[in-house]
Motif scaffolding. Structure first.
Motif, PDB file in Angstrom:
ATOM      1  N   ILE A  84       1.066  -0.955  -0.154  1.00 26.55           N
ATOM      2  CA  ILE A  84      -0.344  -0.050   0.405  1.00 26.55           C
ATOM      3  C   ILE A  84       1.147   1.449   0.101  1.00 26.55           C
ATOM      4  N   ASP A  85       0.774   2.649  -1.093  1.00 24.61           N
ATOM      5  CA  ASP A  85       1.223   3.353  -0.722  1.00 24.61           C
ATOM      6  C   ASP A  85       1.750   3.874   0.162  1.00 24.61           C
ATOM      7  N   ALA A  86       1.768   5.503   0.426  1.00 27.41           N
ATOM      8  CA  ALA A  86       2.674   5.583   1.971  1.00 27.41           C
ATOM      9  C   ALA A  86       1.390   6.676   1.890  1.00 27.41           C
ATOM     10  N   TRP A  87       0.540   7.031   1.111  1.00 29.33           N
ATOM     11  CA  TRP A  87      -0.289   8.289   0.777  1.00 29.33           C
ATOM     12  C   TRP A  87      -1.787   8.329   1.177  1.00 29.33           C
ATOM     13  N   ALA A 102       3.064  13.091   0.700  1.00 23.93           N
ATOM     14  CA  ALA A 102       3.586  11.304   0.128  1.00 23.93           C
ATOM     15  C   ALA A 102       3.044  11.067  -1.750  1.00 23.93           C
ATOM     16  N   ALA A 103       1.835  11.289  -1.798  1.00 25.02           N
ATOM     17  CA  ALA A 103       1.706  11.510  -3.426  1.00 25.02           C
ATOM     18  C   ALA A 103       2.488  12.493  -4.281  1.00 25.02           C
ATOM     19  N   LEU A 104       2.617  12.996  -3.998  1.00 30.04           N
ATOM     20  CA  LEU A 104       3.947  13.884  -4.602  1.00 30.04           C
ATOM     21  C   LEU A 104       5.564  13.474  -4.989  1.00 30.04           C
ATOM     22  N   GLY A 105       5.774  12.343  -4.112  1.00 37.56           N
ATOM     23  CA  GLY A 105       6.903  11.462  -3.830  1.00 37.56           C
ATOM     24  C   GLY A 105       7.544  11.935  -3.533  1.00 37.56           C
ATOM     25  N   PHE A 106       7.680  13.211  -2.123  1.00 41.95           N
ATOM     26  CA  PHE A 106       8.130  13.444  -1.097  1.00 41.95           C
ATOM     27  C   PHE A 106       8.669  11.872  -0.165  1.00 41.95           C
ATOM     28  N   GLY A 107       9.362  11.883   0.646  1.00 44.92           N
ATOM     29  CA  GLY A 107      10.040  11.516   1.451  1.00 44.92           C
ATOM     30  C   GLY A 107       9.242  11.120   2.439  1.00 44.92           C
ATOM     31  N   ILE A 108       9.053  10.226   3.584  1.00 43.47           N
ATOM     32  CA  ILE A 108       8.564  10.332   4.950  1.00 43.47           C
ATOM     33  C   ILE A 108       8.764  10.754   5.427  1.00 43.47           C
ATOM     34  N   VAL A 109      10.317  11.618   6.114  1.00 42.97           N
ATOM     35  CA  VAL A 109      10.317  12.567   6.960  1.00 42.97           C
ATOM     36  C   VAL A 109      10.312  14.043   6.377  1.00 42.97           C
ATOM     37  N   THR A 110      10.233  13.769   5.754  1.00 45.41           N
ATOM     38  CA  THR A 110       8.891  15.054   4.480  1.00 45.41           C
ATOM     39  C   THR A 110       7.657  15.045   5.297  1.00 45.41           C
ATOM     40  N   GLN A 111       7.077  14.554   4.845  1.00 41.78           N
ATOM     41  CA  GLN A 111       5.531  13.806   4.375  1.00 41.78           C
ATOM     42  C   GLN A 111       5.536  13.876   6.309  1.00 41.78           C
ATOM     43  N   VAL A 112       6.216  13.811   7.778  1.00 43.90           N
ATOM     44  CA  VAL A 112       5.868  13.589   8.800  1.00 43.90           C
ATOM     45  C   VAL A 112       5.982  14.889   9.492  1.00 43.90           C
TER      46      VAL A 112
END
Length: 142
Positions: free
Chosen positions: A3-6, A42-52
């Motif tokens: 499952i994707d992160a988004w 996340a849908a734009l492709g950024f990493g987990i650190v940026t998402q958090v």
């Protein structure tokens, strides 16, 4: 099945929205919006650190901006007094002697029956009195 992160972020947003509905605590809604922002990141492709980081920044910003506004709104500044509430605190002129048993005053351009707050006190015609309460159709003055 991967499952994707988004999708996880959207599941988290829904999970945070449930306590919002059940408890009516707006903070959960702000965290939910932060989770949606994390999903977009996340849908734009950024990493987990940026998402958090986006989740935390959006959530904290919403709490910092919306909570004080909501608190002010909830406190409710007194609005315009109407009816008998608008007459309390106003001054009136005694037309007929006013004592603990009754009398007449002119209040807001109208003649009112009145009595004194202190039954031992009396006011003579022409004196200014303050209206402290309205009891039915009688102004209570001092």
């Amino acid at each position: 099945m991967d499952i994707d992160a988004w999708v996880w972020w959207l599941i988290g947003a829904v999970g945070l929205g449930i306590p919002l509905v059940l408890t009516a605590m707006p903070e959960f809604g702000m965290f939910s919006v932060g989770a949606v922002a994390g999903a977009v990141t996340a849908a734009l492709g950024f990493g987990i650190v940026t998402q958090v980081l986006v989740f935390v920044v959006v959530s904290v910003a919403l709490i910092a901006v919306v909570r004080p506004i909501a608190a002010r709104h909830r406190a409710g500044e007194p609005g315009l007094a109407t009816g008998v509430d608008a007459l309390k605190g106003r001054q009136a002129v005694v037309l007929e002697r006013v004592d603990g048993n009754g009398g007449r005053i002119k209040l807001a351009g109208e003649v009112w029956s009145a009595r004194t707050l202190d039954t031992g006190q009396a006011f003579e015609p022409g004196e200014q009195v303050d209206v402290v309460d309205i009891d039915g159709a009688t102004a209570v003055v001092m």
